[in-house]
Design a protein around this motif. Structure first.
Motif, PDB file in Angstrom:
ATOM      1  N   HIS A 127      -7.755  -0.668   2.905  1.00  0.00           N
ATOM      2  CA  HIS A 127      -7.381  -1.988   3.408  1.00  0.00           C
ATOM      3  C   HIS A 127      -7.949  -2.230   4.794  1.00  0.00           C
ATOM      4  CE1 HIS A 127      -4.991  -5.356   4.849  1.00  0.00           C
ATOM      5  NE2 HIS A 127      -4.521  -4.586   5.820  1.00  0.00           N
ATOM      6  N   TYR A 128      -7.723  -1.295   5.706  1.00  0.00           N
ATOM      7  CA  TYR A 128      -8.210  -1.472   7.065  1.00  0.00           C
ATOM      8  C   TYR A 128      -9.740  -1.516   7.106  1.00  0.00           C
ATOM      9  CZ  TYR A 128      -3.589  -0.763   9.164  1.00  0.00           C
ATOM     10  OH  TYR A 128      -2.274  -0.904   9.549  1.00  0.00           O
ATOM     11  N   LYS A 129     -10.373  -0.688   6.302  1.00  0.00           N
ATOM     12  CA  LYS A 129     -11.833  -0.638   6.322  1.00  0.00           C
ATOM     13  C   LYS A 129     -12.449  -1.921   5.784  1.00  0.00           C
ATOM     14  CE  LYS A 129     -15.565   2.652   5.640  1.00  0.00           C
ATOM     15  NZ  LYS A 129     -15.963   3.977   5.100  1.00  0.00           N
ATOM     16  N   SER A 130     -11.691  -2.648   4.972  1.00  0.00           N
ATOM     17  CA  SER A 130     -12.195  -3.903   4.414  1.00  0.00           C
ATOM     18  C   SER A 130     -11.987  -5.085   5.362  1.00  0.00           C
ATOM     19  CB  SER A 130     -11.490  -4.205   3.087  1.00  0.00           C
ATOM     20  OG  SER A 130     -10.111  -4.519   3.299  1.00  0.00           O
ATOM     21  N   ASN A 165     -15.219   2.836  12.404  1.00  0.00           N
ATOM     22  CA  ASN A 165     -16.103   3.455  13.388  1.00  0.00           C
ATOM     23  C   ASN A 165     -15.578   4.729  14.030  1.00  0.00           C
ATOM     24  OD1 ASN A 165     -18.087   1.286  13.248  1.00  0.00           O
ATOM     25  ND2 ASN A 165     -16.538   0.024  14.280  1.00  0.00           N
ATOM     26  N   ASN A 166     -14.330   5.077  13.781  1.00  0.00           N
ATOM     27  CA  ASN A 166     -13.784   6.310  14.349  1.00  0.00           C
ATOM     28  C   ASN A 166     -13.105   7.104  13.245  1.00  0.00           C
ATOM     29  OD1 ASN A 166     -13.218   8.045  16.620  1.00  0.00           O
ATOM     30  ND2 ASN A 166     -11.093   7.366  16.497  1.00  0.00           N
ATOM     31  N   VAL A 167     -11.791   6.985  13.130  1.00  0.00           N
ATOM     32  CA  VAL A 167     -11.063   7.674  12.076  1.00  0.00           C
ATOM     33  C   VAL A 167      -9.726   6.960  11.868  1.00  0.00           C
ATOM     34  CG1 VAL A 167      -9.898   9.266  13.643  1.00  0.00           C
ATOM     35  CG2 VAL A 167     -10.281   9.959  11.269  1.00  0.00           C
ATOM     36  N   HIS A 168      -9.261   6.978  10.649  1.00  0.00           N
ATOM     37  CA  HIS A 168      -7.957   6.394  10.333  1.00  0.00           C
ATOM     38  C   HIS A 168      -6.958   7.531  10.189  1.00  0.00           C
ATOM     39  CE1 HIS A 168      -4.813   3.984   8.583  1.00  0.00           C
ATOM     40  NE2 HIS A 168      -4.812   4.712   7.485  1.00  0.00           N
ATOM     41  N   PRO A 192      -6.895  -1.170  14.235  1.00  0.00           N
ATOM     42  CA  PRO A 192      -6.950  -0.228  13.107  1.00  0.00           C
ATOM     43  C   PRO A 192      -8.200  -0.409  12.237  1.00  0.00           C
ATOM     44  CG  PRO A 192      -4.750  -1.172  13.292  1.00  0.00           C
ATOM     45  CD  PRO A 192      -5.632  -1.946  14.220  1.00  0.00           C
ATOM     46  N   ALA A 193      -8.653  -1.641  12.101  1.00  0.00           N
ATOM     47  CA  ALA A 193      -9.862  -1.883  11.314  1.00  0.00           C
ATOM     48  C   ALA A 193     -11.075  -1.273  11.997  1.00  0.00           C
ATOM     49  CB  ALA A 193     -10.060  -3.390  11.111  1.00  0.00           C
ATOM     50  N   ASN A 194     -11.157  -1.393  13.308  1.00  0.00           N
ATOM     51  CA  ASN A 194     -12.250  -0.798  14.064  1.00  0.00           C
ATOM     52  C   ASN A 194     -12.221   0.721  13.956  1.00  0.00           C
ATOM     53  OD1 ASN A 194     -14.457  -0.570  15.760  1.00  0.00           O
ATOM     54  ND2 ASN A 194     -13.317  -1.043  17.637  1.00  0.00           N
ATOM     55  N   ALA A 195     -11.015   1.289  14.050  1.00  0.00           N
ATOM     56  CA  ALA A 195     -10.877   2.743  13.934  1.00  0.00           C
ATOM     57  C   ALA A 195     -11.291   3.219  12.551  1.00  0.00           C
ATOM     58  CB  ALA A 195      -9.446   3.160  14.241  1.00  0.00           C
ATOM     59  N   ALA A 196     -10.877   2.508  11.510  1.00  0.00           N
ATOM     60  CA  ALA A 196     -11.203   2.914  10.142  1.00  0.00           C
ATOM     61  C   ALA A 196     -12.705   2.875   9.898  1.00  0.00           C
ATOM     62  CB  ALA A 196     -10.480   2.016   9.140  1.00  0.00           C
ATOM     63  N   PHE A 215       0.842  -1.189   0.000  1.00  0.00           N
ATOM     64  CA  PHE A 215       0.000   0.000   0.000  1.00  0.00           C
ATOM     65  C   PHE A 215       0.882   1.246   0.000  1.00  0.00           C
ATOM     66  CE2 PHE A 215      -2.629  -3.203   2.351  1.00  0.00           C
ATOM     67  CZ  PHE A 215      -3.481  -3.474   1.291  1.00  0.00           C
ATOM     68  N   LYS A 216       0.815   2.002  -1.067  1.00  0.00           N
ATOM     69  CA  LYS A 216       1.717   3.135  -1.272  1.00  0.00           C
ATOM     70  C   LYS A 216       1.104   4.475  -0.883  1.00  0.00           C
ATOM     71  CE  LYS A 216       4.709   0.261  -3.023  1.00  0.00           C
ATOM     72  NZ  LYS A 216       5.884  -0.153  -2.236  1.00  0.00           N
ATOM     73  N   THR A 217      -0.205   4.532  -0.704  1.00  0.00           N
ATOM     74  CA  THR A 217      -0.848   5.805  -0.392  1.00  0.00           C
ATOM     75  C   THR A 217      -1.716   5.649   0.846  1.00  0.00           C
ATOM     76  OG1 THR A 217      -2.854   5.383  -1.699  1.00  0.00           O
ATOM     77  CG2 THR A 217      -0.936   6.310  -2.864  1.00  0.00           C
ATOM     78  N   PRO A 218      -1.993   6.754   1.547  1.00  0.00           N
ATOM     79  CA  PRO A 218      -2.889   6.686   2.713  1.00  0.00           C
ATOM     80  C   PRO A 218      -4.263   6.148   2.336  1.00  0.00           C
ATOM     81  CG  PRO A 218      -1.701   8.768   2.677  1.00  0.00           C
ATOM     82  CD  PRO A 218      -1.410   8.091   1.373  1.00  0.00           C
ATOM     83  N   GLU A 219      -4.740   6.497   1.141  1.00  0.00           N
ATOM     84  CA  GLU A 219      -6.057   6.035   0.712  1.00  0.00           C
ATOM     85  C   GLU A 219      -6.091   4.520   0.577  1.00  0.00           C
ATOM     86  OE1 GLU A 219      -5.500  10.214  -0.097  1.00  0.00           O
ATOM     87  OE2 GLU A 219      -4.319   8.462  -0.717  1.00  0.00           O
ATOM     88  N   GLN A 220      -5.019   3.936   0.049  1.00  0.00           N
ATOM     89  CA  GLN A 220      -4.950   2.486  -0.089  1.00  0.00           C
ATOM     90  C   GLN A 220      -4.926   1.795   1.267  1.00  0.00           C
ATOM     91  OE1 GLN A 220      -1.395   2.077  -2.481  1.00  0.00           O
ATOM     92  NE2 GLN A 220      -2.544   2.003  -4.408  1.00  0.00           N
ATOM     93  N   LEU A 221      -4.170   2.356   2.211  1.00  0.00           N
ATOM     94  CA  LEU A 221      -4.085   1.767   3.541  1.00  0.00           C
ATOM     95  C   LEU A 221      -5.426   1.873   4.261  1.00  0.00           C
ATOM     96  CD1 LEU A 221      -2.183   0.373   5.501  1.00  0.00           C
ATOM     97  CD2 LEU A 221      -1.552   2.628   6.397  1.00  0.00           C
TER      98      LEU A 221
END
Length: 252
Positions: free
Chosen positions: A130-133, A151-154, A145-149, A121-127
């Motif tokens: 990933h976490y949100k998935s 339900n909170n913020v990444h 990190p997945a929970n944060a992405a 993952f080369k960009t913040p958007e890609q990361l």
């Protein structure tokens, strides 16, 4: 700051040794602290915190603080400098606050290692995508990190993430101190607000003056090197680190 990020996980032994040597050299350097006359209500004023003490122009090469009042007599100047080279420690207390309510909210998962950052993952958007998935194993594990992405913020903190330091962001500003955001796990959580408020009260801090409020966790084997934070927000704020979960409370 010449520390080398470790890309998550336990800090290698050689890096721990380097960090220790770096810290010891700073301690043994006997760098000057602000003398007693500079302390205001138990705190070092922001005027002495514009740059790290080691580079602070308010201190000269002899380890003496520069007295801004040029009309003082030599004897008065000498008195104002007494103790500066002895690195005095200034302690002040505004009361005692229990961190039990906070600990109850953040204990789950705090000791788990931060998942390695996938190199593909080369960009913040890609990361973020990933976490949100990723599936959220527990909605009450705020370190995930997945929970944060979801339900909170990444939020990406490049050095801290690389060092393997975990985070729970509640209030956060941009580096230029233009915008301040309350994150869902604070803004929408009366339980979190009530747990933190006693600390704000003890420090006499109004909630609307807080520009960053977050938890940080160092899982087993993870260390943080000596470093200087950057950004416009650094020189305009007082930062306060409060231990919540520690191995030995007697050492705090």
């Amino acid at each position: 700051n010449n520390a080398k990020p470790t890309m998550g996980g336990p800090t290698p032994k050689k890096e721990i040794e380097r960090q220790h040597a770096d810290a010891v050299s700073l301690v043994e350097g006997n760098l000057p602290c602000a003398d007693e006359s500079a302390i205001e209500n138990g705190e070092i004023p922001l005027t002495l915190k514009t740059v790290p003490t080691i580079d602070n122009p308010l201190f000269n090469s002899q380890g003496k603080s520069i007295n801004a009042q040029e009309n003082n007599s030599d004897e008065e100047k000498k008195e104002s400098h007494d103790g500066a080279t002895d690195k005095p420690v200034y302690l002040s207390s505004r009361g005692t606050v229990s961190a039990t309510a906070l600990a109850d909210l953040v204990t789950e998962g705090y000791n788990d290692a931060l998942p390695p950052i996938p190199s593909k993952f080369k960009t913040p958007e890609q990361l973020y995508a990933h976490y949100k998935s990723q599936p959220v194993a527990s909605a009450t594990n705020l370190w995930d990190p997945a929970n944060a992405a979801r339900n909170n913020v990444h939020i990406i903190r490049p050095s801290h993430d690389a060092w393997g330091i975990k985070k729970i962001a509640l209030i956060f500003c941009d580096d230029f101190l233009q915008d301040v955001y309350e994150m869902p796990w604070y803004h929408d959580s009366p339980q979190m607000q009530h747990a933190i408020q006693p600390i704000f009260d003890a420090l006499n801090i109004n909630r609307d003056r807080v520009v960053r409020c977050l938890f940080a966790a160092l899982p087993p084997g993870v260390t943080i090197p000596t470093h200087h934070d950057t950004g416009e927000w650094v020189r305009h704020t007082h930062r306060i680190h409060i231990p919540v979960i520690v191995t030995d409370p007697d050492q705090i």
